[in-house]
Design a protein around this motif. Structure first.
Motif, PDB file in Angstrom:
ATOM      1  N   ARG A 475     -27.288 -10.861 -41.463  1.00  0.00           N
ATOM      2  CA  ARG A 475     -26.910 -12.268 -41.480  1.00  0.00           C
ATOM      3  C   ARG A 475     -26.570 -12.747 -40.077  1.00  0.00           C
ATOM      4  O   ARG A 475     -25.911 -12.041 -39.305  1.00  0.00           O
ATOM      5  N   ARG A 476     -27.032 -13.950 -39.742  1.00  0.00           N
ATOM      6  CA  ARG A 476     -26.633 -14.567 -38.481  1.00  0.00           C
ATOM      7  C   ARG A 476     -25.165 -14.966 -38.566  1.00  0.00           C
ATOM      8  O   ARG A 476     -24.723 -15.526 -39.561  1.00  0.00           O
ATOM      9  N   LEU A 477     -24.408 -14.711 -37.503  1.00  0.00           N
ATOM     10  CA  LEU A 477     -22.977 -15.005 -37.529  1.00  0.00           C
ATOM     11  C   LEU A 477     -22.690 -16.500 -37.538  1.00  0.00           C
ATOM     12  O   LEU A 477     -21.621 -16.922 -37.982  1.00  0.00           O
ATOM     13  N   ASP A 478     -23.614 -17.319 -37.043  1.00  0.00           N
ATOM     14  CA  ASP A 478     -23.365 -18.764 -36.996  1.00  0.00           C
ATOM     15  C   ASP A 478     -24.001 -19.499 -38.178  1.00  0.00           C
ATOM     16  O   ASP A 478     -24.131 -20.712 -38.164  1.00  0.00           O
ATOM     17  N   GLU A 479     -24.418 -18.752 -39.229  1.00  0.00           N
ATOM     18  CA  GLU A 479     -25.002 -19.370 -40.417  1.00  0.00           C
ATOM     19  C   GLU A 479     -24.322 -18.835 -41.663  1.00  0.00           C
ATOM     20  O   GLU A 479     -24.076 -17.642 -41.777  1.00  0.00           O
ATOM     21  N   GLU A 480     -24.010 -19.744 -42.590  1.00  0.00           N
ATOM     22  CA  GLU A 480     -23.422 -19.312 -43.851  1.00  0.00           C
ATOM     23  C   GLU A 480     -24.476 -18.771 -44.803  1.00  0.00           C
ATOM     24  O   GLU A 480     -24.195 -17.952 -45.660  1.00  0.00           O
ATOM     25  N   HIS A 481     -25.698 -19.264 -44.657  1.00  0.00           N
ATOM     26  CA  HIS A 481     -26.770 -18.840 -45.547  1.00  0.00           C
ATOM     27  C   HIS A 481     -27.812 -18.079 -44.729  1.00  0.00           C
ATOM     28  O   HIS A 481     -27.619 -17.757 -43.570  1.00  0.00           O
ATOM     29  N   GLY A 482     -28.949 -17.793 -45.346  1.00  0.00           N
ATOM     30  CA  GLY A 482     -30.011 -17.129 -44.614  1.00  0.00           C
ATOM     31  C   GLY A 482     -29.865 -15.631 -44.519  1.00  0.00           C
ATOM     32  O   GLY A 482     -30.273 -15.034 -43.524  1.00  0.00           O
ATOM     33  N   PHE A 494     -35.347   1.341 -42.829  1.00  0.00           N
ATOM     34  CA  PHE A 494     -35.239  -0.049 -43.270  1.00  0.00           C
ATOM     35  C   PHE A 494     -35.799  -0.952 -42.196  1.00  0.00           C
ATOM     36  O   PHE A 494     -35.897  -0.569 -41.014  1.00  0.00           O
ATOM     37  N   SER A 495     -36.184  -2.164 -42.586  1.00  0.00           N
ATOM     38  CA  SER A 495     -36.697  -3.166 -41.658  1.00  0.00           C
ATOM     39  C   SER A 495     -36.299  -4.535 -42.175  1.00  0.00           C
ATOM     40  O   SER A 495     -36.592  -4.885 -43.324  1.00  0.00           O
ATOM     41  N   LEU A 496     -35.616  -5.309 -41.340  1.00  0.00           N
ATOM     42  CA  LEU A 496     -35.136  -6.635 -41.711  1.00  0.00           C
ATOM     43  C   LEU A 496     -35.572  -7.648 -40.665  1.00  0.00           C
ATOM     44  O   LEU A 496     -35.396  -7.414 -39.457  1.00  0.00           O
ATOM     45  N   PRO A 497     -36.146  -8.786 -41.068  1.00  0.00           N
ATOM     46  CA  PRO A 497     -36.561  -9.795 -40.098  1.00  0.00           C
ATOM     47  C   PRO A 497     -35.392 -10.674 -39.654  1.00  0.00           C
ATOM     48  O   PRO A 497     -34.557 -11.071 -40.469  1.00  0.00           O
ATOM     49  N   ALA A 498     -35.341 -10.974 -38.377  1.00  0.00           N
ATOM     50  CA  ALA A 498     -34.346 -11.894 -37.828  1.00  0.00           C
ATOM     51  C   ALA A 498     -35.054 -13.180 -37.420  1.00  0.00           C
ATOM     52  O   ALA A 498     -36.127 -13.141 -36.815  1.00  0.00           O
ATOM     53  N   SER A 499     -34.480 -14.306 -37.771  1.00  0.00           N
ATOM     54  CA  SER A 499     -35.145 -15.584 -37.528  1.00  0.00           C
ATOM     55  C   SER A 499     -35.265 -15.915 -36.051  1.00  0.00           C
ATOM     56  O   SER A 499     -36.221 -16.558 -35.625  1.00  0.00           O
ATOM     57  N   GLN A 500     -34.293 -15.462 -35.246  1.00  0.00           N
ATOM     58  CA  GLN A 500     -34.325 -15.734 -33.814  1.00  0.00           C
ATOM     59  C   GLN A 500     -33.330 -14.819 -33.114  1.00  0.00           C
ATOM     60  O   GLN A 500     -32.548 -14.118 -33.758  1.00  0.00           O
ATOM     61  N   ALA A 501     -33.378 -14.789 -31.809  1.00  0.00           N
ATOM     62  CA  ALA A 501     -32.436 -13.975 -31.047  1.00  0.00           C
ATOM     63  C   ALA A 501     -31.027 -14.518 -31.222  1.00  0.00           C
ATOM     64  O   ALA A 501     -30.814 -15.711 -31.455  1.00  0.00           O
ATOM     65  N   GLY A 502     -30.049 -13.616 -31.173  1.00  0.00           N
ATOM     66  CA  GLY A 502     -28.672 -14.053 -31.320  1.00  0.00           C
ATOM     67  C   GLY A 502     -27.781 -12.968 -31.876  1.00  0.00           C
ATOM     68  O   GLY A 502     -28.160 -11.794 -31.947  1.00  0.00           O
ATOM     69  N   GLU A 503     -26.585 -13.386 -32.314  1.00  0.00           N
ATOM     70  CA  GLU A 503     -25.588 -12.458 -32.828  1.00  0.00           C
ATOM     71  C   GLU A 503     -25.699 -12.377 -34.351  1.00  0.00           C
ATOM     72  O   GLU A 503     -25.731 -13.411 -35.033  1.00  0.00           O
ATOM     73  N   TYR A 504     -25.738 -11.138 -34.860  1.00  0.00           N
ATOM     74  CA  TYR A 504     -25.910 -10.895 -36.292  1.00  0.00           C
ATOM     75  C   TYR A 504     -24.882  -9.879 -36.773  1.00  0.00           C
ATOM     76  O   TYR A 504     -24.212  -9.206 -35.984  1.00  0.00           O
ATOM     77  N   GLN A 505     -24.803  -9.784 -38.089  1.00  0.00           N
ATOM     78  CA  GLN A 505     -24.005  -8.751 -38.730  1.00  0.00           C
ATOM     79  C   GLN A 505     -24.902  -7.959 -39.675  1.00  0.00           C
ATOM     80  O   GLN A 505     -25.590  -8.528 -40.520  1.00  0.00           O
ATOM     81  N   LEU A 506     -24.912  -6.626 -39.500  1.00  0.00           N
ATOM     82  CA  LEU A 506     -25.650  -5.731 -40.381  1.00  0.00           C
ATOM     83  C   LEU A 506     -24.650  -5.054 -41.304  1.00  0.00           C
ATOM     84  O   LEU A 506     -23.642  -4.518 -40.849  1.00  0.00           O
TER      85      LEU A 506
END
Length: 799
Positions: A475-482, A494-506
């Motif tokens: 999940r992107r840290l700056d998005e509630e959804h997605g 495992f393989s997970l797509p990220a919508s764009q560069a940035g900070e995420y939580q796995l």
């Protein structure tokens, strides 16, 4: 089962082949001295008809052993068959095996690979299963057979290395061990009662269907059981193992039906209705003139399509259709028409008119950044606005098509309007065009999708072993959804797509390992996630004879938890009746198994000690149980017919099934009575599911259930009828009483109005009081049937 729109010759050929093979199988088994299940049912069977039922016994095919040829086979399986009175002489014993990717119990859904084919009885998957069964493909293969000696011993020779299911059958019943390794020398098979099922096959005119082929497939092991209905449409199958089956019923000229079947009780009745095939025909017109060679597409609710061309008079037709809704789309030379029709009420729609109008067609190619076409990408057109509602009322607001192997897509016919287009692919970022108007005609729109930034890696335990089947979430840290979610594979990857560069939580969800979260900056190098495995409780669920039960829900609670809490974890027993549950802390736990339907409730529990040095082995055994009867009466003691009642496990149901309870409910008869064939466990919940009635006895939970003990006594449920009483309280001068008490509850209303829900019309008391005024005592009036609100009018309160 949802019939496919493409019936035709292939269906007829498949049924004839199936019927011929069934008769051939019956003859072959008649010649085999040790064919399983050849005995006649014992006298006193629950199934009785005036005419004998034609029965075709279970099919067991000879085949090469798994892993090699029969010439090289040297291993055996040895053991003993025990009946009710000790070792059993003359029992038939055989070993069978399934083949991964070929046997029905091993096949996966085409659309959802995590589910078995048996779990996807919708659309194309349902048709696929029915065709395989009718063609007698995908059944288990028998590799050895024998009879038991006088001391009950047996030896199955000539087996290759591998796992086999071992069966024993005799007039006393049957036994089944789902996984026995070749070379095992101490197999003990305890004969238990086989399950029976009977019923009637009718058509949609309620006429009996003789000669229908009824096939039951044992979901745990792909074993086929077959029979043909008699002249009255009756069938009967016995000597069945307990568990889940898939029933496929076929008859030439009628639509094949496939449906799940639970056989956990000693005897069950299941009736089937086969529908006559529907037909849809009509004409395609342009300015009231017929249009030849127009393309007409028929699409069912599951996305299956059939296509045809109109003849010289603009006519088209589709045969072999099921009772469901369809969309019809016609297109020709830049014009189109769409309509939605249902065959539920009228299976012969022969007057469909499709009037062509100027339409929008959008086509193009979807490629990746490397310019290579992307097959299986989805392109959607969202209708944002329209001017002429009459033009678009039959069109959906969203239309989606998938690209072919060349990356091509084609949308249309669509009504003119404002559309927003979007292209998506699992390995690429979504591309979306701004909404713009589209006029009638063909437009070309290509998409270039950027490769998604992938978060990839492997999940391992502290011993370096891969963890399979664990849920990973990004999940992107700056998005509630997605959120993106996946499960680890056999190698833990495992393989997970990220919508764009940035900070995420796995996040690792923590089903098998301790839950953990890790911040990430994307893009990132491949990850190696190490997690500590949870402690495990392994076990099996068996019936009263010790036979393993597949498909049973098992849950675990901390011993001190309140009974209303949800389980900490749960699992479902596999084909061997086994389960595996994980917990994160040591301690004492209660493990509960439950199984219930309209006609039975079975529960079993055991308390275990869990620590880090051992893995508890739990054996949950369902007791035989007893029948249950109950009665539903109203507040005056009168029986109430046709009230939905559901009996379910308590106090710790493994799976909360509130959304399904109405479908699982039974209805009371004319005397207000209901009954279950078998119930085991110390207590259970009796629930009323009605918009009109509710329980007056002590209730709990959203489902409004009464807790009842399993003490052999008849259950009595008292229900009330929920209705509202309204009125207005006033002083002698007509001014409203604004502060009063109503049945002990304080109320403040500027208009003096009262509103009270009562459950016992004609009997319940209504008490009204106010400071300085005389109390008023009324009896709630009797309400006419169907009335939900009764106005008491103006009530004057005197000083």
């Amino acid at each position: 089962m949802t019939p496919s729109p493409f019936g035709g010759a292939s269906r007829r050929i498949g049924w004839k082949l199936a019927a011929g093979l069934v008769l051939l199988g019956a003859g072959v088994w008649f010649l085999l001295p040790s064919r399983p299940g050849s005995e006649k049912p014992a006298s006193g069977s629950a199934h009785t008809t005036d005419a004998p039922v034609t029965r075709v016994r279970p099919s067991v095919l000879q085949g090469a052993p798994p892993g090699g040829s029969s010439e090289d086979a040297r291993l055996t399986i040895q053991g003993t068959v025990l009946g009710p009175n000790g070792p059993l002489h003359g029992a038939r014993v055989f070993a069978s095996a399934t083949v991964e990717g070929e046997s029905l119990s091993t096949l996966r859904c085409g659309s959802i690979s995590s589910l078995r084919l048996f779990e996807c009885l919708r659309g194309e998957e349902a048709d696929r299963l029915a065709e395989l069964v009718k063609e007698r493909r995908g059944e288990a293969i028998v590799h050895a057979r024998t009879l038991t000696a006088e001391d009950g011993s047996f030896l199955l020779p000539g087996l290759e290395d591998g796992l086999y299911a071992v069966w024993a059958e005799s007039p006393e019943g049957l036994a089944f061990r789902p996984t026995v390794a070749a070379g095992t020398s101490s197999v003990e098979l305890r004969i238990g009662s086989g399950r029976k099922v009977w019923g009637t096959v009718t058509d949609d005119a309620k006429a009996p269907v003789p000669g229908a082929l009824v096939t039951l497939v044992f979901a745990a092991h792909s074993r086929f059981y077959e029979t043909l209905t008699d002249a009255e449409g009756n069938y009967h199958l016995d000597a069945l193992p307990p568990g889940q089956f898939m029933a496929v019923v076929a008859k030439e000229g009628l639509l094949t039906k496939a449906s799940p079947l639970w056989l956990y009780l000693p005897a069950s009745e299941r009736n089937f209705e086969l529908q006559r095939p529907g037909r849809m025909s009509g004409r395609v017109l342009l300015a009231n003139a017929p249009v030849a060679a127009a393309t007409v597409h028929l699409t069912d609710p599951y996305g299956q399509k059939a296509s045809t061309l109109t003849d010289g008079e603009g006519r088209f037709s589709f045969d072999g259709l099921g009772r469901q809704a369809y969309s019809l789309t016609a297109q020709h030379q830049g014009k189109g028409a769409t309509t939605y029709l249902s065959l539920d009420e009228n299976p012969q729609r022969l007057d469909v008119l499709l009037e062509l109008k100027p339409a929008v067609f959008i086509e193009g190619v979807v490629r990746g950044e490397d310019q290579k076409p992307l097959a299986g990408a989805e392109v959607s057109a969202f209708l944002e606005d329209w001017g002429d509602f009459e033009l678009v009322k039959d069109f959906e607001w969203k239309t989606t098509e998938s690209t072919d192997d060349a990356g091509r897509y084609r949308l249309g016919p669509l009504p003119p309007g404002l559309y927003r287009l979007q292209a998506t692919d699992t390995q690429h970022l979504t591309s979306e065009e701004e909404a713009r108007p589209f006029s009638p005609g063909k437009e070309t729109l290509d998409f270039i999708l950027k490769r998604a930034l992938l978060v990839e890696g492997v999940l391992e335990d502290s011993q370096g072993q891969p963890v399979q089947g664990e849920t990973m979430t990004l999940r992107r840290l700056d998005e509630e959804h997605g959120w993106e979610m996946t499960s680890t594979g056999e190698d833990g990857r495992f393989s997970l797509p990220a919508s764009q560069a940035g900070e995420y939580q796995l996040r690792v969800d923590g089903k098998q390992v301790h839950r953990l979260e890790r911040p990430l900056t994307v893009p990132t190098d491949p990850l190696r996630i190490v997690a500590q495995r949870l402690m495990r409780i392994a076990g099996e669920v068996v019936d009263e004879t010790g036979m393993p039960l597949p498909g049973v829900h098992v849950g675990i609670w901390a011993e001190q938890d309140a009974s209303e809490e949800k389980p900490l974890a749960h699992d479902e027993t596999n084909g061997e009746g086994r389960f595996l549950i994980h917990v994160d802390t040591a301690g004492r736990y209660t493990v509960t198994a439950d199984l219930f339907s309209r006609s039975f409730v079975r529960t079993a529990s055991q308390t275990v000690e869990v620590n880090e040095t051992s893995e508890p082995q739990v054996r949950l055994r369902f007791e035989k149980g007893r029948p249950l009867t109950g009665r539903v009466v109203d507040w005056r003691g009168r029986p109430v017919p046709q009230v939905p009642v559901q009996v379910q496990p308590a106090p710790m149901p493994v799976i909360r099934r509130s959304g399904y309870l109405v479908q699982l409910s039974m209805k009371t008869d004319e005397d207000g009575r209901f009954s279950l064939e078998q119930i085991s466990g110390e207590q259970f919940d009796a629930c009323i599911h009605s918009d009109v009635f509710s329980l007056l006895t002590e209730v709990h939970g959203e489902a409004r259930c009464a807790r009842v003990k399993n003490d052999g006594q008849e259950v009595r449920l008292v229900i009330g009828r929920g209705v509202f009483v309204t009125g207005r309280l006033v002083h002698l001068d007509g001014s409203p009483v604004t502060h009063f008490r109503m049945n002990g509850r304080e109320v403040r209303r500027e208009d003096g109005e009262i509103s009270l829900l009562i459950q016992q019309p004609g009997q319940e008391r209504i008490e009204l009081s106010a400071p300085g005024l005389q109390p008023v005592l009324r009896t709630a009036p009797d309400f006419p049937e169907g009335v939900q609100i009764q106005d008491l009018g103006t009530i004057v309160m005197s000083p």
